[in-house]
Scaffold this motif. Structure first.
Motif, PDB file in Angstrom:
ATOM      1  N   MET A 163       0.819  -1.216   0.000  1.00  0.00           N
ATOM      2  CA  MET A 163       0.000   0.000   0.000  1.00  0.00           C
ATOM      3  C   MET A 163       0.851   1.263   0.000  1.00  0.00           C
ATOM      4  O   MET A 163       0.441   2.289  -0.541  1.00  0.00           O
ATOM      5  CB  MET A 163      -0.933  -0.012   1.200  1.00  0.00           C
ATOM      6  N   TYR A 166       1.750   1.641  -3.611  1.00  0.00           N
ATOM      7  CA  TYR A 166       0.546   2.052  -4.352  1.00  0.00           C
ATOM      8  C   TYR A 166       0.220   3.520  -4.087  1.00  0.00           C
ATOM      9  O   TYR A 166       0.010   4.301  -5.030  1.00  0.00           O
ATOM     10  CB  TYR A 166      -0.624   1.164  -3.949  1.00  0.00           C
ATOM     11  N   TYR A 244      -5.529  -1.665  -6.555  1.00  0.00           N
ATOM     12  CA  TYR A 244      -6.086  -1.400  -5.229  1.00  0.00           C
ATOM     13  C   TYR A 244      -6.764  -2.663  -4.713  1.00  0.00           C
ATOM     14  O   TYR A 244      -7.672  -3.196  -5.354  1.00  0.00           O
ATOM     15  CB  TYR A 244      -7.080  -0.247  -5.292  1.00  0.00           C
ATOM     16  N   GLU A 424      -7.621   5.962   1.674  1.00  0.00           N
ATOM     17  CA  GLU A 424      -7.782   4.658   1.011  1.00  0.00           C
ATOM     18  C   GLU A 424      -6.649   3.712   1.394  1.00  0.00           C
ATOM     19  O   GLU A 424      -6.887   2.517   1.636  1.00  0.00           O
ATOM     20  CB  GLU A 424      -7.816   4.863  -0.499  1.00  0.00           C
ATOM     21  N   ARG A 425      -5.448   4.237   1.459  1.00  0.00           N
ATOM     22  CA  ARG A 425      -4.311   3.412   1.890  1.00  0.00           C
ATOM     23  C   ARG A 425      -4.478   2.964   3.338  1.00  0.00           C
ATOM     24  O   ARG A 425      -4.286   1.788   3.690  1.00  0.00           O
ATOM     25  CB  ARG A 425      -3.026   4.216   1.701  1.00  0.00           C
TER      26      ARG A 425
END
Length: 475
Positions: A163, A166, A244, A424-425
């Motif tokens: 993550m 990302y 994701y 979101e992470r």
């Protein structure tokens, strides 16, 4: 020589690691693929497996207290004896009588030898062997739970690294877009300044914001490089295109999560097994105050002179030995007291770990649930910031807005986008952190498509092994 060997080993490791990095294509696009690779190849996890195999040996070592010991002894001696004596008499006319005649040195050499074998079979050790075996088995069980804890930590490290890469890529992309937008704004400000529509102050404001955005971009690139390095460390190769991920197996309520954690959390179970081992240690220490008994059998043979067969002799003995300790200088009593204190400490630590587990589950659960709403809010914030920026830019072209208004609207949009990516992470990380706190972040529970490592296989292989030094090691 030693240094050269070490350098060769390190060089081989480095080359192997490089080969793995180069040979593995960027196919680990999913979080599960990354976790599967780490489950099989991560050195931290494999080292923990090797350590657990060493812990397995505690049980056969404890069981050896039931087994006999056999020893053979041999002795060979060479003896040299010299004697000077009178062996005959002769008549000497000059003396008129008998005169003793002395022989030269008489030398007598002899070779003697003996051999013996002894067997000692323990009969009673004050229940020390029984309790040592119980303590060893409990420590093996604690080690298995510790191995599960290491497995969960490694898989969670993969989640974090995944993550971080990302999100880091998202941050770099946002910062680049921000720099490009501000570069266009600076150019537009310079053009309008050239025709006298705005002042030099407006141009300076745009240039300052551009410099700030470029610094943020450099920071984002640095953070991404750090995240990639961590990913390589944990997973074993460079990250490819990342998607994701979703969080799986989340309990439907906090109460359910707490109940399950109280039953299967590896850290909690490991500490409970340590308490069992410590309680057995008390009895092991106390066994040194009780009598012990052994059955002893021995056979021996000796020959004072190997050249004379009739002088040989042999002895066979069978007997029992009983030992009753009366006073051991106080050390045994101290060891018993020490064992009791350590057992008390373990009982308290079980409570401590249980509270820590409860806190971790509750904290992760609330974070996971709260971040869902935060993500929803940030998406609304991003959408509104985009509309606001478009409106301010239109009003700027019409002359009703200043350069600073446009710059502020641009900053608000980027900040909202960064908050969205961060949320979101964090939600994925908190979700898998919740699974780890419960005890569900294992290859089996998550459903990784890998051969599940069975720590019982080696334990069953060595538990009742009486002899042999061969092992199956982790490669």
């Amino acid at each position: 020589m030693t240094r050269n060997w070490v350098r060769a080993v390190l060089s081989g490791v480095a080359i192997s690691a490089a080969a793995v990095t180069l040979s593995v294509s960027a196919a680990a696009d999913t979080l599960f693929a990354a976790m599967e690779k780490a489950y099989v190849t991560n050195p931290t996890l494999n080292a923990a497996r090797a350590g657990q195999r060493a812990t397995d040996e505690l049980v056969p070592q404890a069981l050896s207290g039931w087994r006999p010991t056999v020893g053979i002894g041999a002795e060979l001696n060479r003896t040299r004896n010299t004697n000077e004596g009178v062996t005959s008499f002769t008549v000497d006319p000059n003396v008129g009588g008998f005169v003793p005649t002395v022989d030269p040195l008489a030398i007598n050499n002899a070779t003697s030898g003996s051999v013996s074998i002894q067997l000692a079979q323990p009969l009673f050790r004050g229940f020390g062997t029984v309790n040592s075996t119980k303590a060893a088995a409990a420590r093996v069980d604690a080690g298995k739970q510790g191995l599960l804890g290491t497995e969960q930590q490694v898989l969670f490290d993969v989640v974090q690294a995944y993550m971080d890469v990302y999100a880091g890529r998202q941050f770099v992309s946002l910062r680049r877009q921000d720099v490009a937008a501000l570069q266009a704004q600076v150019k537009a400000a310079q053009d309008r300044f050239a025709v006298g529509e705005i002042t030099r102050t407006d141009v300076a404001q745009a240039q300052a914001r551009l410099a700030e955005a470029q610094s943020f971009l450099v920071n984002a690139q640095t953070d991404l490089a750090r995240a990639v390095a961590t990913y390589v460390q944990v997973v074993g190769h460079e990250p490819g295109k990342l998607n994701y991920p979703k969080v799986v197996n989340i309990p439907n309520s906090l109460k359910t999560a707490l109940d399950v954690a109280g039953q299967i959390n590896p850290q909690l179970l490991a500490q409970a097994f340590v308490e069992v081992a410590r309680n057995s240690d008390i009895k092991v220490a106390f066994s040194n105050l009780l009598p012990s008994a052994d059955l002893v059998a021995s056979a021996s043979g000796s020959d004072p002179d190997l050249t004379v067969s009739q002088d040989r002799s042999s002895v066979l003995q069978v007997g029992a030995q009983l030992s009753i300790p009366l006073y051991e200088a106080g050390i045994v009593y101290s060891q018993v007291r020490e064992a009791k204190q350590l057992a008390s400490q373990s009982r308290i630590q079980v409570i401590e770990v249980a509270r820590a587990v409860r806190q971790a589950v509750a904290s992760s659960w609330n974070a996971y649930v709260g971040l869902a709403q935060i993500i929803k809010n940030t998406r609304t914030q991003v959408s509104a910031a985009q509309l606001a920026l478009q409106g301010v830019q239109a009003e700027y072209q019409a002359g009703t807005r200043t350069t600073l208004d446009v710059l502020d609207a641009q900053r608000d949009l980027v900040q909202a986008q960064v908050l969205q990516v961060t949320a979101e992470r964090s939600r994925v990380v908190s979700g898998y952190q919740l699974l780890a706190a419960i005890g569900h972040l294992t290859a089996e529970e998550v459903g990784l498509k890998v051969p599940i490592y069975d720590p019982d296989a080696n334990y069953k292989r060595v538990r009742n092994k009486w002899i042999g030094t061969d092992v199956k090691t982790i490669e």
